[in-house]
Scaffold this motif. Structure first.
Motif, short mmCIF file in Angstrom:
data_model
loop_
_atom_site.label_atom_id
_atom_site.label_comp_id
_atom_site.label_asym_id
_atom_site.label_seq_id
_atom_site.Cartn_x
_atom_site.Cartn_y
_atom_site.Cartn_z
N ALA A 1 0.79 -1.12 -0.05
CA ALA A 1 0.11 0.10 -0.08
C ALA A 1 0.93 1.27 0.10
CB ALA A 1 -1.05 -0.10 1.28
N CYS A 2 1.99 1.23 0.76
CA CYS A 2 2.86 2.49 0.77
C CYS A 2 3.70 2.53 -0.46
CB CYS A 2 3.99 2.43 1.71
SG CYS A 2 3.23 2.13 3.61
N ALA A 3 3.82 1.37 -1.29
CA ALA A 3 4.43 1.59 -2.51
C ALA A 3 3.52 2.16 -3.44
CB ALA A 3 4.86 0.19 -3.08
N VAL A 4 2.49 2.04 -3.55
CA VAL A 4 1.40 2.46 -4.30
C VAL A 4 1.12 3.98 -4.10
CG1 VAL A 4 -0.99 2.63 -5.04
CG2 VAL A 4 0.28 0.26 -4.85
N LEU A 5 1.09 4.42 -2.67
CA LEU A 5 0.76 5.84 -2.24
C LEU A 5 2.07 6.52 -2.81
CD1 LEU A 5 -0.86 7.67 -0.94
CD2 LEU A 5 0.13 6.86 1.21
N LEU B 1 4.37 5.69 -5.00
CA LEU B 1 4.36 6.38 -6.72
C LEU B 1 3.44 7.22 -7.12
CD1 LEU B 1 4.99 2.46 -7.71
CD2 LEU B 1 6.68 4.27 -7.95
N VAL B 2 2.13 7.16 -6.60
CA VAL B 2 1.06 8.08 -7.22
C VAL B 2 1.43 9.48 -6.71
CG1 VAL B 2 -1.33 8.73 -6.75
CG2 VAL B 2 -0.59 6.12 -7.26
N THR B 3 1.81 9.52 -5.46
CA THR B 3 2.31 10.74 -5.08
C THR B 3 3.38 11.45 -5.57
OG1 THR B 3 1.41 10.53 -2.73
CG2 THR B 3 2.93 12.18 -2.75
N GLY B 4 4.51 10.70 -5.69
CA GLY B 4 5.86 10.96 -6.55
C GLY B 4 5.60 11.57 -7.97
N PHE B 5 4.78 10.66 -8.60
CA PHE B 5 4.50 11.11 -10.18
C PHE B 5 3.84 12.30 -10.03
CE2 PHE B 5 6.10 6.95 -10.82
CZ PHE B 5 7.35 7.22 -11.85
N TRP B 6 2.60 12.45 -9.22
CA TRP B 6 1.58 13.43 -9.62
C TRP B 6 1.93 14.68 -9.13
CZ3 TRP B 6 -3.29 13.02 -11.50
CH2 TRP B 6 -4.10 14.17 -11.17
N PHE B 7 2.82 14.85 -8.16
CA PHE B 7 3.12 16.28 -7.51
C PHE B 7 4.94 16.45 -8.02
CE2 PHE B 7 0.10 15.05 -4.42
CZ PHE B 7 -0.75 16.21 -4.37
N GLY B 8 5.27 15.45 -8.71
CA GLY B 8 6.66 15.60 -9.28
C GLY B 8 7.71 15.46 -8.18
N TYR B 9 7.56 14.66 -7.16
CA TYR B 9 8.79 14.48 -6.26
C TYR B 9 9.46 12.93 -6.60
CZ TYR B 9 6.71 18.01 -3.32
OH TYR B 9 6.27 19.40 -2.74
N ALA B 10 10.74 13.40 -7.23
CA ALA B 10 11.33 11.96 -7.79
C ALA B 10 11.86 11.36 -6.50
CB ALA B 10 12.61 12.57 -8.36
N GLU B 11 11.99 11.85 -5.19
CA GLU B 11 12.51 11.05 -4.01
C GLU B 11 11.12 10.14 -3.86
OE1 GLU B 11 12.50 14.07 -4.26
OE2 GLU B 11 14.65 14.89 -4.18
N LEU B 12 10.23 10.55 -3.61
CA LEU B 12 8.93 9.86 -3.35
C LEU B 12 8.60 8.60 -4.09
CD1 LEU B 12 6.48 12.28 -1.70
CD2 LEU B 12 8.09 10.99 -0.56
N ALA B 13 8.72 8.88 -5.58
CA ALA B 13 8.76 8.03 -6.38
C ALA B 13 9.93 6.79 -6.56
CB ALA B 13 8.93 8.37 -7.89
N LEU B 14 11.02 7.18 -6.04
CA LEU B 14 12.02 6.38 -5.80
C LEU B 14 11.87 5.37 -4.77
CD1 LEU B 14 14.84 5.29 -6.64
CD2 LEU B 14 15.91 6.88 -5.45
N LEU B 15 11.24 5.99 -3.72
CA LEU B 15 11.08 4.90 -2.50
C LEU B 15 9.87 4.05 -2.94
CD1 LEU B 15 11.16 7.81 0.49
CD2 LEU B 15 12.79 5.68 -0.05
N GLY B 16 8.89 4.63 -3.62
CA GLY B 16 8.04 3.61 -4.03
C GLY B 16 8.50 2.64 -5.15
N VAL B 17 9.31 2.88 -5.79
CA VAL B 17 9.72 1.67 -6.62
C VAL B 17 10.55 0.67 -6.06
CG1 VAL B 17 11.43 1.36 -8.68
CG2 VAL B 17 9.99 3.35 -8.64
N ALA B 18 11.31 1.38 -4.85
CA ALA B 18 11.99 0.28 -3.97
C ALA B 18 11.14 -0.55 -3.26
CB ALA B 18 13.01 1.17 -3.24
N ALA B 19 10.10 -0.15 -2.75
CA ALA B 19 9.15 -0.78 -2.13
C ALA B 19 8.34 -1.88 -2.91
CB ALA B 19 7.89 0.04 -1.21
N ALA B 20 8.02 -1.34 -4.13
CA ALA B 20 7.58 -2.28 -5.14
C ALA B 20 8.49 -3.36 -5.39
CB ALA B 20 7.07 -1.59 -6.13
#
Length: 387
Positions: A12-16, A18-37
């Motif tokens: 659930a955290c990975a999905v959240l 990734l969505v937040t990182g790509f939607w708001f343009g935060y690469a760091e959050l997207a990277l964390l989502g990718v790692a969790a996935a």
């Protein structure tokens, strides 16, 4: 394959993220989502891996009497070539789980373990299959699989030695029924020689002593044929202790004792079960059948009932001359059906377990042995003077 609470949270955290990182343009959050996935994906891949295990079971022995010791030896071999198996395994012995360590089982190696089989109750103990549980290092996914087949250990009822066996029955030409010792042509007595006796029957040693010819008198005997009828109706054994009818267990012990005594004396014997449609046991599988037999409840609207049906069959087939009926206190009112078989079976013996008081009045003519358990039944059996 089952995802754990930790794995569901991480997914659930990975999905959240990734969505937040790509939607708001935060690469760091997207990277964390990718790692969790990726972590969840690796856990799924690890759980999907099926180890190649060969499971072998050996029961020593696979048939025992109640209370005797039996051991199950389990051998697990890792037949894979690449990875070591570090799993949690659990074997099933009856209704009890048995842990089996499989930590760091290297390729081409095996591990062997043994554990006792519970034999305190008569019955068929089913062992297996081996249940293997694996989980990844982060505890995100678990998988449980069954490996190998099952084995059975048959726990036979106890056998109490019986010293006595029934007498055989022979019918004379004038319609009488005579009870005779079991055997074939048996020596009975000596008498004086009369004209017409065969000389080969003369006992020369006695004749020399008494000074006149003495002839051997033989008795043409008949082997007794036993029919053991075990009552497995739940209504006949109403008292349960921890789910077990002790009167039925005692009846099974009595049946095993009678069958063993008949085998010891080389007497023909047939085993019948009241609520059982299978053919009567006449071979060497008596004890196996007694280990597997269970109580059965009569369905509503069953017509004449299983006891009346088997009584009709016994009257028609006349399988022997001595009928041994083993039952519990709930069958007190059914003894009249056994008394009706006296015409077909000159000897009818009833072993009633757990009964309190005297048998029913319609039990006249039957030999009723009122016993508390199998050992007391053996003592009562040996005390019977006339069959």
């Amino acid at each position: 394959m089952t995802i754990t609470a930790r794995g569901a949270g991480l997914l659930a955290c990975a999905v959240l993220l990734l969505v937040t990182g790509f939607w708001f343009g935060y690469a760091e959050l997207a990277l964390l989502g990718v790692a969790a996935a990726i972590a969840v994906g690796c856990a799924v891949g690890y759980a999907a891996w099926r180890p190649r295990l060969d499971v072998t079971r050996v029961a020593e022995p696979d048939r025992v009497s109640r209370g005797e010791s039996a051991t199950m030896t389990l051998t697990v071999r890792n037949s894979g070539r690449l990875r070591s198996a570090s799993l949690i395994a659990e074997d099933r012995c009856g209704n009890q789980p048995v842990p089996v360590p499989l930590l760091r089982l290297r390729p081409g190696h095996d591990t062997t373990g043994s554990y006792p089989v519970p034999t305190h109750r008569r019955g068929v103990v089913t062992i297996g299959p081996l249940r293997i549980t694996g989980r990844d290092a982060l505890g995100l996914m678990t998988v449980a699989r069954s490996q190998g087949g099952t084995a059975e250990v048959l726990v036979h009822p106890r056998i109490h030695p019986l010293a006595a066996v029934p007498a055989g029955v022979t019918r004379s030409l004038d319609g009488r029924v005579d009870r005779v010792p079991h055997g074939s042509i048996t020596f009975d007595s000596l008498r004086e020689y009369v004209v017409g006796d065969e000389l080969r029957r003369v006992h020369w040693r006695t004749s020399a002593k008494v000074g006149e010819l003495m002839v051997r008198e033989h008795l043409d005997t008949s082997l007794p044929r036993l029919v053991v009828l075990l009552d497995n109706r739940a209504a006949a054994h109403p008292r349960l202790v921890d789910g077990v009818a002790e009167t039925f267990e005692s009846a099974c012990e009595a049946a095993a004792s009678v069958v063993a005594a008949a085998y010891r004396e080389d007497l023909p014997v047939v085993l019948l079960v009241v609520a059982d449609d299978s053919d009567p046991a006449t071979g060497g599988a008596f004890l196996d059948r007694l280990a597997a037999v269970t109580l059965r409840t009569e369905p509503a609207g069953s017509g004449d009932g299983p006891l009346r049906t088997v009584a009709r069959r016994l009257r028609q087939d006349r399988l022997g001359d001595t009928l041994v009926f083993l039952t519990g206190p709930g069958a007190r009112a059914d003894l009249g059906q056994l008394g009706a078989l006296r015409g077909a079976y000159p000897s009818v013996v009833v072993g009633m377990f757990g009964a309190e008081g005297r048998p029913a009045p319609d039990a006249a003519g039957l030999v009723v042995l009122d016993a508390a358990d199998g050992a007391e039944f053996a003592a009562e059996w040996d005390g019977v003077r006339r069959w």
